[in-house]
Design an enzyme around this catalytic site. Structure first.
Site, short mmCIF file in Angstrom:
data_model
loop_
_atom_site.label_atom_id
_atom_site.label_comp_id
_atom_site.label_asym_id
_atom_site.label_seq_id
_atom_site.Cartn_x
_atom_site.Cartn_y
_atom_site.Cartn_z
CB THR A 96 11.41 -1.10 2.46
OG1 THR A 96 11.96 -0.40 3.57
CG2 THR A 96 11.21 -0.13 1.32
CB THR A 97 11.01 -2.95 7.51
OG1 THR A 97 11.95 -1.89 7.31
CG2 THR A 97 11.60 -3.97 8.45
CG ASP A 105 10.72 6.18 4.77
OD1 ASP A 105 11.20 6.01 3.64
OD2 ASP A 105 11.10 5.54 5.78
CG ASP A 147 14.98 3.32 4.67
OD1 ASP A 147 13.76 3.37 4.87
OD2 ASP A 147 15.49 3.41 3.54
P1 ADP Z 1 8.74 0.08 7.23
O1 ADP Z 1 10.07 0.02 6.54
O2 ADP Z 1 7.92 -1.14 6.97
O3 ADP Z 1 8.01 1.34 7.00
P2 ADP Z 1 9.10 1.06 9.89
O4 ADP Z 1 10.29 0.80 10.75
O5 ADP Z 1 8.93 2.40 9.33
O6 ADP Z 1 9.09 -0.03 8.77
O7 ADP Z 1 7.83 0.69 10.77
C1 ADP Z 1 6.53 0.80 10.28
C2 ADP Z 1 5.56 0.22 11.27
O8 ADP Z 1 5.59 0.96 12.48
C3 ADP Z 1 4.14 0.29 10.75
O9 ADP Z 1 3.49 -0.92 10.97
C4 ADP Z 1 3.53 1.41 11.58
O10 ADP Z 1 2.14 1.28 11.75
C5 ADP Z 1 4.26 1.23 12.88
N1 ADP Z 1 4.21 2.43 13.75
C6 ADP Z 1 4.58 3.68 13.47
N2 ADP Z 1 4.37 4.50 14.53
C7 ADP Z 1 3.84 3.74 15.51
C8 ADP Z 1 3.40 3.98 16.84
N3 ADP Z 1 3.46 5.17 17.39
N4 ADP Z 1 2.91 2.94 17.55
C9 ADP Z 1 2.85 1.70 16.99
N5 ADP Z 1 3.25 1.41 15.76
C10 ADP Z 1 3.74 2.41 15.01
MG MG Z 2 8.40 3.24 7.56
#
Ligand code: ADP
Ligand code: MG
Length: 540
Positions: free
Chosen positions: A94-95, A386, A61
């Site tokens: 956030t990332t 989240d 996270d």
């Molecule tokens: P953040 O802190 O930005 O939410 P995450 O590690 O939660 O970072 O990653 C979010 C990203 O992962 C988003 O761009 C989302 O669209 C992508 N994502 C989530 N599930 C999938 C999936 N099954 N295939 C491809 N991308 C995905």
């Molecule tokens: Mg996320």
């Protein structure tokens, strides 16, 4: 005669100017972005953070990582602020926000090297950011609270690859149900949803409870375990006699006098309980301690009591039961009591929980998260938060976008078209802004072990062909219509991320002078120097 340097600043002040200041700030900000970059997306890696006292957190996270890192560099701290703002506004993304900001700065560096002035770059970024908001509103798809499956997909996308992955299906049902229950007048009040963690039992035993669950047992075994029609006193002062000043001496000259003193104490405590009883309470939730003697009288009065309840829980209890938290027992008239259909203790092995059900505020909910170990449960909680934030954002804003880098790719395409109409230098800046957006699908690919260039090339081609929801599906590692397969995010994640990322990038770009008093978190490696020995500033 030798010329004397002129000092206008005290000697312990560190100063860095011009291109050096920019390079240093950009480098620091990029380091922050690079740190969290590897955690982006469902295939992102986790980080293990060990605090100074040895507490371990395993997480991917973004905001948690940055908060635990205790970053000191001032520009790096600004990057941490982006994550915090994103967390407060949406709860997720956030990332993404930090990665975009890092890339905006990295790309700005490239333009700075080409002697483009930072204000020109900042202006280009501003134009791009504003246009991006406009385009995002246009491309986003509408959603209504009735579309439960879509809402569920949003929750699942938030949790994919996170701690809650194993029970993603179950948790997304719980999350959607919870958010819908507290959704009212186009608002979601998260204060109504309490997350309670419980070690032991499996993840699949996690549940949504209508009411409040406290991680507390009744203070005395002989108190009732079940109270119907609960009348609840919420007290934030101790049911104890205040500790005497440490240097106070009491001299007793006879056993009778000592007895008298103890009787006096007992009388005060008994009196406290009498006041509670007189007000009509049959349950007491106390934020502080409850003395043994007070416990005895409470038990005798058939009252259920818990002690040392967290302030945040006291507030939730007040909201749920309609009660008022009081500090002074003399204020207790009966009107301040909260109500609930039942208060009960639920034994679980050695430990116990207190359930407060049938509250006057039907929106009081608890998500009880169960799991094997503390670290696992903590990471599940973050993923659930989240998901809660995303579903709430989808409902309140009413718009959603394609995940898997799909929205970033479409936005990039349209911004690139838009940039054609701009003047040369601004156009260059907008192009770099576009490239920063494309770093999201590229990073998702990279973190999954795919070739980012291949993925980006195909993604661009598909968007050129008009597939506006084409994104990288990391279940299949293919580029497809991700809206159809349910990789969906709320629009707000993106509007907020782009907004704060570009703000911070522009702010850092405009700094050409860092003046830091020692102890003020001056960037390491900064040269000492008052006004004397001024470096050559502004080389562009
Ligand atoms: P953040 O802190 O930005 O939410 P995450 O590690 O939660 O970072 O990653 C979010 C990203 O992962 C988003 O761009 C989302 O669209 C992508 N994502 C989530 N599930 C999938 C999936 N099954 N295939 C491809 N991308 C995905
Ligand atoms: Mg996320």
């Amino acid at each position: 005669m030798e010329r004397q340097p002129i000092f206008i600043l005290p000697e312990n002040v560190q100063r860095m100017m011009g291109r050096d200041a920019q390079r240093n700030n950009i480098m620091a900000a990029r380091l922050v972005a690079d740190t969290v970059k590897t955690t982006l997306g469902p295939k992102g890696m986790d980080k293990m953070l060990v605090s100074s006292i040895g507490d371990i957190t395993v997480t991917n996270d973004g905001v948690t990582i940055l908060e635990e890192m205790e970053i000191e560099h001032p520009a790096a701290k600004m990057m941490v602020e982006i994550a915090k703002t994103q967390e407060a506004a949406v709860g997720d993304g956030t990332t993404t926000a930090v990665v975009i900001a890092g890339k905006l700065l990295e790309n700005a560096e490239f333009l700075l090297d080409k002697k483009i002035h930072p204000t020109v770059i900042a202006k280009g970024y501003r134009i791009a950011a504003e246009k991006a908001q406009e385009i995002l509103e246009e491309i986003a798809t509408k959603i209504t609270p009735k579309e439960e499956l879509l809402l569920k997909y949003i929750a699942m996308t938030a949790m994919t690859g996170k701690g809650a992955e194993t029970a993603k299906d179950k948790f997304s049902d719980i999350v959607v149900k919870a958010v819908k229950m507290v959704y009212e007048n186009n608002k979601v009040d998260m204060a109504n949803i309490k997350l309670e963690k419980r070690k032991g039992k499996g993840v699949e035993d996690s549940e949504l409870i209508e009411g409040i669950v406290l991680d507390k047992e009744k203070v005395h075994g002989d108190m009732p375990s079940f109270v119907k029609n609960a009348k609840i006193a919420l007290i934030d002062s101790a049911l104890e006699i205040k500790n005497l000043e440490t240097d106070t001496k009491i001299s007793v000259s006879s056993p009778e006098q000592l007895q008298e003193f103890l009787n006096q104490e007992e009388k005060i405590l008994k009196n406290m309980v009498e006041k509670i009883k007189k007000a009509g309470a049959n349950v007491v939730f106390c934020q502080k301690g409850i003395d043994d003697i007070a416990q005895y009288y409470l038990t005798k009065g058939g009252i259920y009591a818990c002690r040392r309840i967290a302030k945040s829980d006291m507030d939730k209890l007040a909201k749920a039961t309609g009660g008022k938290i009081i500090s002074n027992l003399n204020e207790l008239t009966g009107k301040e009591l909260g109500k609930a259909a039942e208060v009960s203790e639920e034994k679980e092995g050695e430990e116990a929980l207190t359930n407060i059900k049938g509250c006057p505020n039907p929106k009081a909910l608890t998500i009880l998260i169960r799991g094997g170990t503390e670290h696992v449960i903590d990471e599940m909680e973050r993923a659930i938060k989240d998901a809660l934030g995303d579903v709430a954002a989808a409902l309140t804003v009413g718009k959603i976008v394609a995940g898997g880098g799909g929205i970033e790719a479409e936005l990039a395409k349209r911004l690139r078209d838009f940039s054609q109409g701009l003047s040369g230098r601004e156009q260059l800046a907008v192009e770099q802004f576009v490239a920063a957006l494309e770093s999201i699908p590229a990073t998702l690919a990279e973190n999954a072990g795919l070739d980012p260039i291949d993925v980006l090339t195909e993604l661009k081609a598909r968007h050129e062909k008009g597939e506006k929801n084409a994104g990288l599906n990391l279940f299949t590692n293919k580029i497809e219509d991700v809206m159809k397969v349910g990789i969906i995010e709320p629009l707000k994640i993106k509007t907020q991320a782009i907004d704060s990322a570009s703000e911070v990038a522009m702010m850092i770009l405009r700094i050409d002078d860092v003046i830091a008093s020692s102890g003020g978190g001056a960037p390491r490696g900064m040269p000492h120097g008052g006004m004397g020995g001024m470096p050559e500033g502004g080389e562009y």
